[in-house]
Design a protein around this motif. Structure first.
Motif, PDB file in Angstrom:
ATOM      1  N   GLY B 617       0.817  -1.225   0.076  1.00  0.00           N
ATOM      2  CA  GLY B 617      -0.002  -0.140  -0.042  1.00  0.00           C
ATOM      3  C   GLY B 617       0.774   1.175   0.109  1.00  0.00           C
ATOM      4  N   PRO B 618       0.242   2.412  -0.127  1.00  0.00           N
ATOM      5  CA  PRO B 618       0.931   3.575   0.162  1.00  0.00           C
ATOM      6  C   PRO B 618       1.834   3.756   1.183  1.00  0.00           C
ATOM      7  CG  PRO B 618      -1.116   4.023   0.517  1.00  0.00           C
ATOM      8  CD  PRO B 618      -1.271   2.515   0.061  1.00  0.00           C
ATOM      9  N   ASP B 619       3.223   4.476   1.189  1.00  0.00           N
ATOM     10  CA  ASP B 619       3.897   4.595   2.175  1.00  0.00           C
ATOM     11  C   ASP B 619       4.424   3.391   3.077  1.00  0.00           C
ATOM     12  OD1 ASP B 619       5.601   6.274   3.818  1.00  0.00           O
ATOM     13  OD2 ASP B 619       4.012   6.582   5.232  1.00  0.00           O
ATOM     14  N   TYR B 620       4.594   2.391   1.971  1.00  0.00           N
ATOM     15  CA  TYR B 620       4.848   1.168   2.693  1.00  0.00           C
ATOM     16  C   TYR B 620       6.182   1.089   3.208  1.00  0.00           C
ATOM     17  CZ  TYR B 620       6.042  -4.107   2.902  1.00  0.00           C
ATOM     18  OH  TYR B 620       6.834  -5.027   3.401  1.00  0.00           O
ATOM     19  N   LEU B 633      10.861   5.652  -4.666  1.00  0.00           N
ATOM     20  CA  LEU B 633       9.627   5.084  -4.375  1.00  0.00           C
ATOM     21  C   LEU B 633       8.384   5.249  -5.325  1.00  0.00           C
ATOM     22  CD1 LEU B 633      10.120   5.452  -0.375  1.00  0.00           C
ATOM     23  CD2 LEU B 633      10.849   3.614  -1.980  1.00  0.00           C
ATOM     24  N   PHE B 634       7.229   4.490  -5.142  1.00  0.00           N
ATOM     25  CA  PHE B 634       6.015   4.746  -5.864  1.00  0.00           C
ATOM     26  C   PHE B 634       5.600   6.094  -5.430  1.00  0.00           C
ATOM     27  CE2 PHE B 634       5.779  -0.038  -4.994  1.00  0.00           C
ATOM     28  CZ  PHE B 634       6.180  -0.466  -6.142  1.00  0.00           C
ATOM     29  N   ASN B 635       5.130   6.769  -6.755  1.00  0.00           N
ATOM     30  CA  ASN B 635       4.561   8.080  -6.407  1.00  0.00           C
ATOM     31  C   ASN B 635       2.858   7.801  -6.527  1.00  0.00           C
ATOM     32  OD1 ASN B 635       3.805   7.994  -8.933  1.00  0.00           O
ATOM     33  ND2 ASN B 635       5.389   9.150  -9.915  1.00  0.00           N
ATOM     34  N   THR B 636       2.265   9.059  -6.166  1.00  0.00           N
ATOM     35  CA  THR B 636       0.820   9.145  -5.803  1.00  0.00           C
ATOM     36  C   THR B 636       0.077   8.678  -6.815  1.00  0.00           C
ATOM     37  OG1 THR B 636       1.378  11.145  -4.804  1.00  0.00           O
ATOM     38  CG2 THR B 636      -1.032  10.432  -4.651  1.00  0.00           C
ATOM     39  N   GLN B 637       0.382   8.886  -8.356  1.00  0.00           N
ATOM     40  CA  GLN B 637      -0.203   8.264  -9.662  1.00  0.00           C
ATOM     41  C   GLN B 637      -0.005   6.758  -9.412  1.00  0.00           C
ATOM     42  OE1 GLN B 637       2.337  11.028  -9.882  1.00  0.00           O
ATOM     43  NE2 GLN B 637       0.544  12.498  -9.596  1.00  0.00           N
ATOM     44  N   GLU B 638       0.991   6.362  -9.144  1.00  0.00           N
ATOM     45  CA  GLU B 638       1.335   4.869  -9.450  1.00  0.00           C
ATOM     46  C   GLU B 638       0.640   4.100  -8.217  1.00  0.00           C
ATOM     47  OE1 GLU B 638       5.757   5.520 -11.235  1.00  0.00           O
ATOM     48  OE2 GLU B 638       5.463   5.317  -9.126  1.00  0.00           O
ATOM     49  N   LEU B 639       0.568   4.796  -7.187  1.00  0.00           N
ATOM     50  CA  LEU B 639      -0.513   4.057  -6.214  1.00  0.00           C
ATOM     51  C   LEU B 639      -1.658   4.016  -6.395  1.00  0.00           C
ATOM     52  CD1 LEU B 639       1.725   5.529  -3.128  1.00  0.00           C
ATOM     53  CD2 LEU B 639       1.380   3.052  -3.652  1.00  0.00           C
ATOM     54  N   ALA B 640      -2.149   5.011  -7.319  1.00  0.00           N
ATOM     55  CA  ALA B 640      -3.757   5.336  -7.367  1.00  0.00           C
ATOM     56  C   ALA B 640      -3.928   4.457  -8.668  1.00  0.00           C
ATOM     57  CB  ALA B 640      -4.095   6.684  -7.681  1.00  0.00           C
ATOM     58  N   ALA B 641      -3.106   4.128  -9.740  1.00  0.00           N
ATOM     59  CA  ALA B 641      -3.728   3.323 -11.027  1.00  0.00           C
ATOM     60  C   ALA B 641      -2.652   2.595 -11.466  1.00  0.00           C
ATOM     61  CB  ALA B 641      -4.067   4.340 -11.877  1.00  0.00           C
ATOM     62  N   PRO B 707       2.599  -1.912  -6.465  1.00  0.00           N
ATOM     63  CA  PRO B 707       1.673  -1.111  -5.681  1.00  0.00           C
ATOM     64  C   PRO B 707       0.338  -1.973  -5.822  1.00  0.00           C
ATOM     65  CG  PRO B 707       2.009   0.020  -7.717  1.00  0.00           C
ATOM     66  CD  PRO B 707       3.169  -1.189  -7.810  1.00  0.00           C
ATOM     67  N   HIS B 708      -0.504  -1.712  -4.721  1.00  0.00           N
ATOM     68  CA  HIS B 708      -1.847  -2.448  -4.636  1.00  0.00           C
ATOM     69  C   HIS B 708      -2.690  -2.163  -5.973  1.00  0.00           C
ATOM     70  CE1 HIS B 708      -5.937  -3.127  -2.875  1.00  0.00           C
ATOM     71  NE2 HIS B 708      -5.475  -4.268  -2.745  1.00  0.00           N
ATOM     72  N   SER B 709      -2.447  -0.892  -6.685  1.00  0.00           N
ATOM     73  CA  SER B 709      -3.115  -0.611  -7.927  1.00  0.00           C
ATOM     74  C   SER B 709      -2.850  -1.535  -8.900  1.00  0.00           C
ATOM     75  CB  SER B 709      -2.885   0.809  -8.272  1.00  0.00           C
ATOM     76  OG  SER B 709      -1.574   1.010  -8.271  1.00  0.00           O
ATOM     77  N   GLU B 710      -1.450  -2.157  -8.963  1.00  0.00           N
ATOM     78  CA  GLU B 710      -1.233  -2.924 -10.087  1.00  0.00           C
ATOM     79  C   GLU B 710      -1.890  -4.374  -9.872  1.00  0.00           C
ATOM     80  OE1 GLU B 710       1.026  -1.789 -12.276  1.00  0.00           O
ATOM     81  OE2 GLU B 710       1.153  -3.651 -13.499  1.00  0.00           O
TER      82      GLU B 710
END
Lengths: 120, 892
Positions: B617-620, B633-641, B707-710
């Protein structure tokens, strides 16, 4: 001490007791007197060794004991059972007799006078 | 007939002994009177007649005693009287008795306790019909370490149709499902099985008909069987449960059975939940499985051997089948074989080495205890030598003396064994409460007839072992010597001294072996807890959420739920940050798949590198304190979609990229589907530090993070970092969850520190037990050498007194006494080191980061043993220096 003569004597002792029973003795007292007569000088028969032998033979099932009396004196009466007859006359006693004769011969001089050998 | 007569005599002698005695007495007295009468008739005075009669008879009591000796059962009588005599001896020497009994109780108790565990784990038949015919079938890949890999459904079907060695075969895979209706929502562990699962095991349900072959037909598979525990807890043991309907993930299911109380089926290998099942449900293979389209490996397979087929025959046939499957589909089955494992090995195989080592350790403890008691008996035999000599002179045979001493030893052993069993009952309970839940099944370990027989056998063996030498030496002593020399300097005394020295050396050697073993385990454990897990475990709360697919049917719904949940948890006061992960670390759970790096030349699918896949998830990485080594690290867009990016760990970079810059490389991660087209390559954007995901003793494996979004998984572990005790926040966090969805249960709540402790529990438990046994061994050995030196000081009081009178200094006396102890200690340590060198390799797999011949451990325990032994010698040695020459010389 070699233990062979001891067991031999014990078995001879048993045989003498059985023989005297078959002749018709009924009490330990009589057996003791009778066996002493037979044993003569070959060995001393102590009443102390008669009782253990009688008890052992009773437990082996050779003889049976019950309380009777001699005059006023209560005494144990002794009857030989079938097993006792077999022991006294069977093949084991034959073998034992031969064995004892051999043992007795070892003493040499008095062998011809040995009443045990004669009565076995 | 004679047998009957003998038996009657025996019983009469044993139970009517008073009447037998009276008869005997009357008989002998009658004989005496007849003798006396005869003597009177022969003309003696009554007094003389009586005396002569007594002489002729040979003494009334003596005759009676002779008869008694001939009586049947006399042997038993004399054994009884030996026992009584022994018991009196013990009462008189209470100190000696207590020490000996306590020592034996420790030894026999420890053996019984460990044996009761071995009995239930390794010996007792498993609660299935003909359990020896049951096997587990795993796939194994020659290129992977794991030889117990889960099985793919198409392979299962092929095995089933092609083999001729199994009478039936069943698959099992488990998942967590939500049980709702009738009470609070609850997450339960459900095993999806083929309908023949219970008939394969030969287990009939306690209630209900169980699964029928019809339940394997589409439309008839909405049935479940409850475990006894779930039935009792959730339905209060409702006797009319069968036929009722329950909601599982929102779908109605009919209850068709409840398992018996002792039924259990939990195979840790291959379990996706890592938890015991509470429910069973039939699973129908979709058409894709039959068409070889779904290729994941995720099932466990159990099978029953046909009568007369051996394990090896089955292994050979399955290997042949696997080889054919490999030829038919080299892409999927390349390098894959079949591993046939007996159910017994499967269940207890990994406990076996630790248990056998502990069993060896307690056997050593018992040997040391026996040596101690034997040594005590030898010392006592020295002071009883006169008694024995007099008995021999009075006509007791060697056998009679040896028998009496052996009976005393056995009596001692029995008292010790009895206390030992009591100690074992208490010890086993303590053991089980102390043992981690996931290590031993509490219900399974109990005393049974086999354990009691073992305890009796151990007791008798111990009695013979420690009693043999003392009674042998006493029976073979020369009485003339003994009576002349008052027991000192006689040949039996020197034999005893030699035996006691040998015992002490052996004890020290055995104790050193145990100390080495436990030292190595302690060093391993220290190494293990010294391993940096790769993230910060402090104040971290973890729990699992599994979203029912019926309610959260789309990726959007699932992603939105988790996003809301995490943001709500983050706002709870005391929570520093919150994130989530597909599997909690340190629990041994994970998912791995093939990864194709586009930069590398193309190889067959089965030759591809394998990596763990973790969905986060975010900020893991921030929440877990996992350091970033390169990239970002993953950015917000990558975490969202879904943006097709991934982060790898250092192990992945080291193992598969060999120094090539990983950033910007593209990798196909075969996790979403097996079809090539559906897997978009992911770009590596960062490298993070390694985490010991599977446990501290397992090296970090190559891992890719998505990321969970993936990959929007429905079951996730929530991780909340608190600034203080995280369990204090539990109720607030649960509130937040219930506001979001009151039907969702929180499962597997734990702090990360607890998970860490659990992952170490087996190592800690083995280390602790072996440590305790080693300490007991050390203590017993110290008592042994103390006893020996103290005894020899007492024996040498006179000599020491003369030495002091002639001007020997305290220092000289101390040195003299210590010299004996030092010699024995050095010899014991030398022998112990050699034995430990030979034996320590059996620890093998239990060691971590320490070699079985670790010089530091060897030196350390040898030093410890030597110091303890010399301290034990020092106490009597100091007493020796205080010998008053006047008293010592007056002694004799």
């Amino acid at each position: 001490v070699n233990s062979e003569p001891t067991t031999l004597l014990q078995e001879t002792w048993d045989l003498l007791i059985l023989k005297s029973l078959i002749v018709g003795e009924m009490h330990g007292w009589g057996i003791s007197r009778r066996t002493q007569q037979i044993a003569g000088t070959t060995f001393v028969v102590k009443p102390g060794s008669l009782f253990p032998a009688l008890h052992r033979m009773e437990e082996e099932g050779w003889i049976s004991c019950f309380w009777g009396s001699l005059g006023t004196q209560p005494l144990r009466e002794i009857l030989p059972l079938d097993q006792g007859w077999t022991e006294a006359t069977g093949s084991r006693s034959q073998a034992m007799r031969a064995h004892f004769l051999g043992y007795c011969a070892g003493f040499g001089s008095f062998v011809e006078r040995c009443s045990v050998c004669r009565s076995l | 007939m004679p047998l009957f007569v003998k038996l009657r005599s025996l019983l009469r002698n044993l139970f009517l002994s008073r009447r037998v005695e009276v008869d005997l007495d009357r008989e002998v007295h009658a004989h005496l009177e007849l003798l006396t009468d005869e003597n009177i008739r022969a003309g003696m005075s009554p007094k003389e007649a009586q005396r002569t009669a007594r002489v002729e008879l040979g003494g009334v009591e003596q005759v009676k005693e002779q008869v008694r000796e001939k009586q049947m059962g006399n042997w038993l009588h004399s054994v009884m009287s030996d026992c009584r005599y022994g018991a009196r001896q013990f009462r008189r020497n209470l100190g000696f008795t207590l020490v000996a009994v306590f020592t034996l109780a420790l030894g026999i108790g420890a053996n019984t306790a460990i044996f009761s565990v071995i009995n239930s784990v390794l010996l007792r038949p498993l609660p299935y019909h003909d359990p020896d015919d049951l096997v587990m079938l795993w796939e194994s890949n020659s290129q992977h370490v794991n030889s117990h890999n889960t099985v793919s459904p198409p392979n299962f079907l092929d095995w089933q149709s092609r083999n001729s060695v199994f009478s039936s075969m069943s698959f099992i895979f488990d998942e967590r499902d939500n049980l709702t209706g009738n009470g609070d929502p609850e997450e339960v562990v459900v095993q999806d099985v083929s309908t023949n699962f219970f008939s394969l095991l030969g287990v009939n349900p306690l209630l209900g008909p169980g699964f029928t072959p019809e339940n394997g037909q589409p439309g008839h598979d909405n049935v479940v069987i409850f475990s006894y525990g779930l039935w009792k807890e959730r339905f209060a043991g409702d006797p009319s449960i069968v036929g009722k309907s329950v909601l599982l993930n929102g779908h109605p299911q009919t209850v068709v059975g409840v398992t018996p109380q002792n039924f259990d089926w939990f195979i840790k290998d291959g379990s996706l939940t890592g938890a015991k099942p509470q429910m069973w449900s039939p699973f129908l293979f979709p058409q894709a499985f039959h068409d070889h389209k779904q290729m994941g490996r995720f099932m466990s397979v159990a099978a029953r051997l046909k009568p007369g087929v051996t394990h090896w025959q089955a292994q050979i046939e399955m290997s042949t089948i696997a080889a054919r499957l490999e030829q038919e589909d080299p892409d999927f089955n390349g390098h894959w074989g079949v591993n046939v494992v007996s159910l017994r090995d499967q269940i207890s195989g990994d406990l076996r080495p630790a248990l056998l080592i502990l069993f060896g350790a307690v056997a050593f403890v018992l040997l040391i205890a026996c040596a101690n008691v034997s040594s005590l008996l030898l010392a006592r035999a020295g002071s009883r030598e006169r008694e024995m000599a007099i008995r021999t002179a009075m006509g007791a045979s060697r056998w009679r003396i040896a028998r009496q001493l052996l009976i005393e030893s056995l009596l001692l052993a029995l008292i010790g064994g009895g206390s030992g069993v009591a100690l074992a009952v208490w010890g086993t309970n303590t053991l089980l409460t102390a043992s981690p839940q996931n290590l031993l099944d509490l219900r399974a370990v109990s005393m049974d007839l086999r354990v009691l027989l073992f305890a009796v056998a151990a007791t008798l063996l111990a009695g013979l072992l420690f009693g043999f030498l003392p009674s042998y030496i006493s029976a073979h002593s020369r009485i003339s010597e003994t009576l002349k020399e008052a027991g000192r300097g006689s040949s039996s005394a020197s034999r005893r001294a030699f035996a006691r020295n040998a015992f002490v050396v052996a004890q020290l050697g055995l104790a050193l072996v145990l100390l080495t073993g436990s030292g190595l385990l302690i060093r391993s454990f220290v190494r293990l807890i010294g391993v940096d897990p790769g993230f910060d475990t402090a104040h971290l709360l973890t729990f699992k959420i599994a979203l029912p697919r019926s309610k959260y049917s789309t990726d959007q719904l699932r992603a939105a739920f988790f996003q809301q949940l995490l943001s709500r948890i983050s706002t709870v006061p005391g929570v520093r940050s919150a994130t989530m992960e597909s599997f909690p670390p340190l629990t041994g759970l994970g998912a791995a798949t093939d990864v194709r790096l586009l930069s590398q030349r193309s190889v067959a699918r089965s030759d591809l590198p394998v990596a763990n896949v973790r969905v986060v998830g975010p900020d893991y990485f921030g929440t877990m304190s996992i350091p970033l080594r390169a990239g970002r690290l993953f950015n917000t867009q990558e975490l969202a979609a879904e943006k097709h990016v991934t982060i790898i760990n250092q192990a992945f970079a080291d193992k598969y990229l060999h120094g090539v810059n990983p950033l910007g490389q593209k990798a196909v991660i075969y996790m979403k589907s097996d079809a090539e087209a559906e897997n978009q390559p992911s770009e590596i954007i960062g490298v993070v530090g390694d985490v010991h995901q599977l446990g501290l003793d397992t090296a970090p494996e190559p891992t890719v993070y998505w990321p969970h979004s993936e990959l929007v998984m429905s079951g996730m572990t929530i991780l909340a970092r608190a600034s203080n005790n995280p369990l204090a926040l539990l109720s607030t966090i649960r509130n937040q969850l219930q506001q979001l969805d009151p039907e969702l249960p929180m499962a597997a709540v734990a702090t990360m520190d607890q998970l860490l402790a659990d992952s170490l529990s087996r190592s800690r438990f083995t280390m602790l037990l072996l440590g305790i046994f080693a300490m007991v061994a050390l203590m017993l050995a110290a008592v042994g050498i103390y006893g020996l030196i103290a005894y020899s000081v007492t024996q040498r009081t006179q000599e020491l007194g003369i030495r002091i009178a002639l001007g020997a200094q305290r220092r000289d006396v101390l040195r003299l006494v210590l010299k004996q102890g030092t010699r024995l200690t050095l010899l014991g340590v030398a022998i112990g080191v050699l034995a430990a060198l030979a034996l320590s390799r059996v620890l093998g797999t239990l060691l971590f980061g320490v070699s079985a011949t670790d010089p530091l451990t060897f030196a350390g325990v040898a030093g410890l043993l030597a110091i303890v032994a010399l301290l034990a010698c020092f106490i009597p040695a100091r007493r020796a220096t205080r010998v008053d020459p006047m008293i010592a010389l007056r002694y004799e």
